[in-house]
Design a protein around this motif. Structure first.
Motif, PDB file in Angstrom:
ATOM      1  N   ILE A  41       0.872  -1.176   0.000  1.00  0.00           N
ATOM      2  CA  ILE A  41       0.000   0.000   0.000  1.00  0.00           C
ATOM      3  C   ILE A  41       0.906   1.222   0.000  1.00  0.00           C
ATOM      4  O   ILE A  41       1.742   1.377   0.890  1.00  0.00           O
ATOM      5  CB  ILE A  41      -0.942   0.003   1.225  1.00  0.00           C
ATOM      6  CG1 ILE A  41      -1.902  -1.194   1.157  1.00  0.00           C
ATOM      7  CG2 ILE A  41      -1.725   1.307   1.288  1.00  0.00           C
ATOM      8  CD1 ILE A  41      -2.799  -1.362   2.366  1.00  0.00           C
ATOM      9  N   GLY A  79      -9.285   4.653   2.648  1.00  0.00           N
ATOM     10  CA  GLY A  79      -8.804   3.991   1.442  1.00  0.00           C
ATOM     11  C   GLY A  79      -9.194   2.527   1.450  1.00  0.00           C
ATOM     12  O   GLY A  79      -9.537   1.961   2.492  1.00  0.00           O
ATOM     13  N   ALA A  81      -7.891  -1.361  -0.158  1.00  0.00           N
ATOM     14  CA  ALA A  81      -6.844  -2.157  -0.805  1.00  0.00           C
ATOM     15  C   ALA A  81      -7.443  -3.536  -1.091  1.00  0.00           C
ATOM     16  O   ALA A  81      -8.296  -4.020  -0.339  1.00  0.00           O
ATOM     17  CB  ALA A  81      -5.617  -2.279   0.092  1.00  0.00           C
ATOM     18  N   ASN A  93      -1.156  -8.071  -3.900  1.00  0.00           N
ATOM     19  CA  ASN A  93      -1.999  -6.878  -3.979  1.00  0.00           C
ATOM     20  C   ASN A  93      -2.488  -6.777  -5.421  1.00  0.00           C
ATOM     21  O   ASN A  93      -1.694  -6.662  -6.342  1.00  0.00           O
ATOM     22  CB  ASN A  93      -1.191  -5.638  -3.588  1.00  0.00           C
ATOM     23  CG  ASN A  93      -2.063  -4.407  -3.483  1.00  0.00           C
ATOM     24  OD1 ASN A  93      -3.009  -4.228  -4.233  1.00  0.00           O
ATOM     25  ND2 ASN A  93      -1.724  -3.559  -2.541  1.00  0.00           N
ATOM     26  N   HIS A  97      -4.760   1.952  -6.066  1.00  0.00           N
ATOM     27  CA  HIS A  97      -4.588   2.608  -4.785  1.00  0.00           C
ATOM     28  C   HIS A  97      -5.064   4.042  -4.852  1.00  0.00           C
ATOM     29  O   HIS A  97      -4.902   4.724  -5.852  1.00  0.00           O
ATOM     30  CB  HIS A  97      -3.116   2.594  -4.360  1.00  0.00           C
ATOM     31  CG  HIS A  97      -2.607   1.213  -4.138  1.00  0.00           C
ATOM     32  ND1 HIS A  97      -2.926   0.495  -3.023  1.00  0.00           N
ATOM     33  CD2 HIS A  97      -1.853   0.407  -4.900  1.00  0.00           C
ATOM     34  CE1 HIS A  97      -2.364  -0.692  -3.098  1.00  0.00           C
ATOM     35  NE2 HIS A  97      -1.706  -0.766  -4.231  1.00  0.00           N
ATOM     36  N   TRP A  99      -7.086   7.197  -1.969  1.00  0.00           N
ATOM     37  CA  TRP A  99      -7.844   7.450  -0.767  1.00  0.00           C
ATOM     38  C   TRP A  99      -8.881   8.503  -1.089  1.00  0.00           C
ATOM     39  O   TRP A  99      -8.782   9.214  -2.092  1.00  0.00           O
ATOM     40  CB  TRP A  99      -6.938   7.877   0.392  1.00  0.00           C
ATOM     41  CG  TRP A  99      -6.003   8.997   0.067  1.00  0.00           C
ATOM     42  CD1 TRP A  99      -4.694   8.874  -0.301  1.00  0.00           C
ATOM     43  CD2 TRP A  99      -6.282  10.401   0.066  1.00  0.00           C
ATOM     44  NE1 TRP A  99      -4.148  10.108  -0.540  1.00  0.00           N
ATOM     45  CE2 TRP A  99      -5.109  11.063  -0.314  1.00  0.00           C
ATOM     46  CE3 TRP A  99      -7.405  11.165   0.334  1.00  0.00           C
ATOM     47  CZ2 TRP A  99      -5.027  12.457  -0.417  1.00  0.00           C
ATOM     48  CZ3 TRP A  99      -7.335  12.539   0.224  1.00  0.00           C
ATOM     49  CH2 TRP A  99      -6.150  13.167  -0.144  1.00  0.00           C
TER      50      TRP A  99
END
Length: 188
Positions: A41, A79, A81, A93, A97, A99
């Protein structure tokens, strides 16, 4: 001429290898979910608010304090993920990404699509996540409209703050009082 091209290619190779060895480049698979969050992240995770699984994807809602909000009275941004895997095979992941943040006195609504495709462009996952924070303490129930009906959403409590997260294409959300009065509504 060939010697010049060879020298350039060798030089580029040395630069790439040097960058790979000295950089913070991480392999895409991690031993556990915590390591995957810590290393993949791109924002400093202030705290993990909620984790849920949907369609083989682990969704993590977290808070962060972005640099451009530092020092602001209301500086927490939310946020999401997205991860796939397990502790035996490793974690990856698989999401984008970002927020979200805006000032609100009642409750916030953020909606984010998640789409993942295979190497041939075929969809593996295609769903929406709606989430937010409940600020008004008088809001005791949250309902989301998917299609034409409102459905109750579970309220998540984390460190004395309240949030919600639901899967689906939410077109509206409303916060209700204990008497059923609509205190806040977003969307149509």
């Amino acid at each position: 001429m060939k010697n010049g091209i060879t020298l350039v290619l060798v030089g580029l190779g040395i630069i790439l290898i040097s960058w790979f060895v000295r950089s913070d480049f991480e392999v895409r698979t991690y031993e556990n979910l915590q390591e995957a969050m810590d290393k993949s992240i791109p924002f400093k995770v202030n705290r993990v608010i909620h984790t849920t699984e949907y369609d083989g994807v682990t969704i993590v809602m977290y808070s962060t304090i972005p640099d451009d909000l530092a020092g602001a009275q209301e500086n927490e941004a939310l946020g999401l993920a997205y991860f796939k895997g397990n502790d035996e095979d490793g974690w990856e992941n698989v999401g984008h990404h970002g927020w979200s943040h805006y000032h609100h006195d009642q409750l916030s609504l953020y909606s984010e699509p998640f789409r993942e495709y295979d190497s041939k462009g075929r969809p593996l996952h295609d769903f929406h996540v709606a989430y937010g924070q409940i600020v008004n303490p008088e809001i005791i129930e949250v309902k989301a409209r998917v299609d034409e009906t409102y459905e109750k959403i579970d309220i998540i409590t984390n460190e004395w703050k309240r949030y919600y997260l639901t899967i689906g294409e939410v077109t509206a959300i409303k916060g209700l009082s204990k008497d059923g009065e609509v205190l806040s509504k977003h969307g149509e």
